[in-house]
Design an enzyme around this catalytic site. Structure first.
Site, PDB file in Angstrom:
ATOM      1  N   ASP A   1       0.847  -1.179   0.000  1.00  0.00           N
ATOM      2  CA  ASP A   1       0.000   0.000   0.000  1.00  0.00           C
ATOM      3  C   ASP A   1       0.894   1.244   0.000  1.00  0.00           C
ATOM      4  OD1 ASP A   1      -3.100   0.540   0.770  1.00  0.00           O
ATOM      5  OD2 ASP A   1      -1.816   2.117   1.579  1.00  0.00           O
TER       6      ASP A   1
ATOM      7  N   GLU B   1      -4.870   2.575  -3.946  1.00  0.00           N
ATOM      8  CA  GLU B   1      -3.410   2.701  -3.900  1.00  0.00           C
ATOM      9  C   GLU B   1      -2.772   1.415  -3.395  1.00  0.00           C
ATOM     10  OE1 GLU B   1      -4.851   4.448   0.085  1.00  0.00           O
ATOM     11  OE2 GLU B   1      -5.570   4.318  -1.966  1.00  0.00           O
TER      12      GLU B   1
END
Length: 315
Positions: free
Chosen positions: A185, A229
Site C-alpha cells: 500500500d 493505492e
C-alpha cells in the site's frame, strides 16, 4: 472485409500428385492475382504449410501414400494452420466421400472436372471468411485483455488478480508447492492527493506500479492493482525467503523513485508498506484466508511505522 481484396497479398498452396493438374491450377490461380506454392503429396504439403503459412490450401483428395483426407486431418493439428481453410478437390461426389472430406476438416470442396467459375468464387469467399475470422479473433483477444487490465497503471486489475490467484492456488495445491502473496500500500496516499492533486496522484501510482513490476521479474509472477493505492503480487512456487526478498526489492524500488511527499508520516518521499505471506495450499481449501492473513501483515507494517515489510507467520 470492405473494399477491394488485394489478392496478390494472398498465397494459395496447390497440393496434387499430378504435375499437369498442378500446372492448370497454378495458371488459373495466378491469373486471378494470387501467389501460389505447390506440393506434390500430403507430406510435402504439411512441410510447406509450416514454412509458408498459406492463406488457403487446394487439396487433391486422391493421392498415393498420404491422401487428401489424411493430409487434411493432420493439417488441423498444426497451430500455424488454425486459420488456413482447406478446399478439397475431388472426383468423388458420393455422400460418403463428401462426409469424409468435411470430417477431415475441409471447409468446402469442388469436384472434377473443375468448374473454374465456381473455384474462383470459393477461393475468394474462403480467404475472405478466414480474414474476417482472424480479425474477429484479434478484436476478441484485445477485449479480453482490456477486461483484465487496470486502465490507469496498465497492469492487471483486481479481476485478473482473483482469477490468477485462484488458478495458482489450485495448481500449487495439486503440486504441493509454496505459493506466496504480497500486498502493498502506498503510504499516506490520501495526504499525497490532498497536497499535490489527483493528476499528480495518478502519475505517482503509474510510477509505483512500474517499480513494483520491475521487482517481480518472472513471467509467472503477477502484479495487479488491488484497490485505489493498493497492489497485490502473486508469486507461484516461491518460498517465504524468496517472497521476502521480492517484497524488500519492491519497497526499495519505490523509495528509489524519490517522489517527494512533504506530508508523509513515514518519509519525505513516497514509500510502501508491505505484507507478505507464504503457504502450501491444501487441496480443496479457499485462498480468502490467506488474503486476510497477508492483509493483517500489511496493516501491521502501517501500524509499526510504515515503509517496511512485515511477514505473516500464521501459514
Amino acid at each position: 472485409m470492405n473494399g477491394t481484396v488485394l489478392r496478390s497479398e494472398y498465397l494459395v498452396l496447390i497440393v496434387d500428385d499430378e504435375q499437369f493438374n498442378r500446372m492448370q491450377l497454378r495458371l488459373f490461380i495466378e491469373k486471378e492475382g494470387y501467389q501460389t506454392a505447390e506440393a506434390q503429396n500430403g507430406r510435402e504439403a504439411l512441410t510447406v504449410v509450416q514454412q509458408l503459412h498459406p492463406d488457403i490450401v487446394l487439396l487433391d483428395a486422391m493421392m498415393p501414400d498420404m491422401d487428401g483426407f489424411e493430409c487434411c486431418a493432420q493439417l488441423q493439428s498444426l497451430d500455424c494452420s488454425k486459420y488456413t481453410p482447406v478446399l478439397m478437390i475431388t472426383g468423388l461426389e458420393d455422400q460418403e466421400s463428401v462426409d469424409r472430406a468435411f470430417a477431415a476438416g475441409a471447409i468446402d470442396y469442388v469436384t472434377k472436372p473443375i468448374h473454374w467459375a465456381v473455384l474462383r468464387q470459393r477461393v475468394k469467399r474462403l480467404i475472405q471468411q478466414s480474414q474476417l475470422q482472424q480479425e474477429q479473433e484479434s478484436v476478441n483477444q484485445e477485449l479480453k485483455r482490456l477486461a483484465t487490465i487496470d486502465g490507469l497503471t496498465q497492469i492487471a486489475n483486481r479481476r485478473k488478480f482473483e482469477e490468477y490467484f485462484s488458478q495458482e492456488w489450485r495448481r500449487m495445491a495439486r503440486e504441493q508447492k509454496p505459493l506466496s502473496l504480497i500486498l502493498c500500500d502506498v503510504d499516506c496516499f490520501k495526504a499525497y492527493n490532498d497536497t499535490y492533486g489527483h493528476r499528480a496522484g495518478d502519475r505517482c501510482l503509474q510510477k509505483v506500479a512500474k517499480a513494483i513490476q520491475s521487482a517481480a521479474r518472472r513471467s509467472v509472477d503477477l502484479v495487479a492493482r488491488y484497490g485505489g493505492e493498493e497492489f497485490a503480487v502473486v508469486l507461484p512456487n516461491t518460498n517465504a525467503k524468496g517472497a521476502t526478498q521480492v517484497a524488500q526489492a519492491m519497497r526499495l524500488a519505490v523509495r528509489m523513485l524519490a517522489i517527494p511527499h512533504s506530508n508523509s508520516q513515514a518519509s519525505f518521499y513516497v514509500t510502501l508498506s508491505v505484507g507478505v505471506g507464504t503457504t502450501i495450499p491444501v487441496p480443496g481449501s479457499d485462498f480468502e484466508e490467506m488474503i486476510v492473513a497477508v492483509d493483517r501483515a500489511l496493516y501491521q507494517a502501517k501500524l509499526t511505522g510504515r515503509d517496511r515489510v512485515v511477514i505473516n507467520h500464521s501459514n
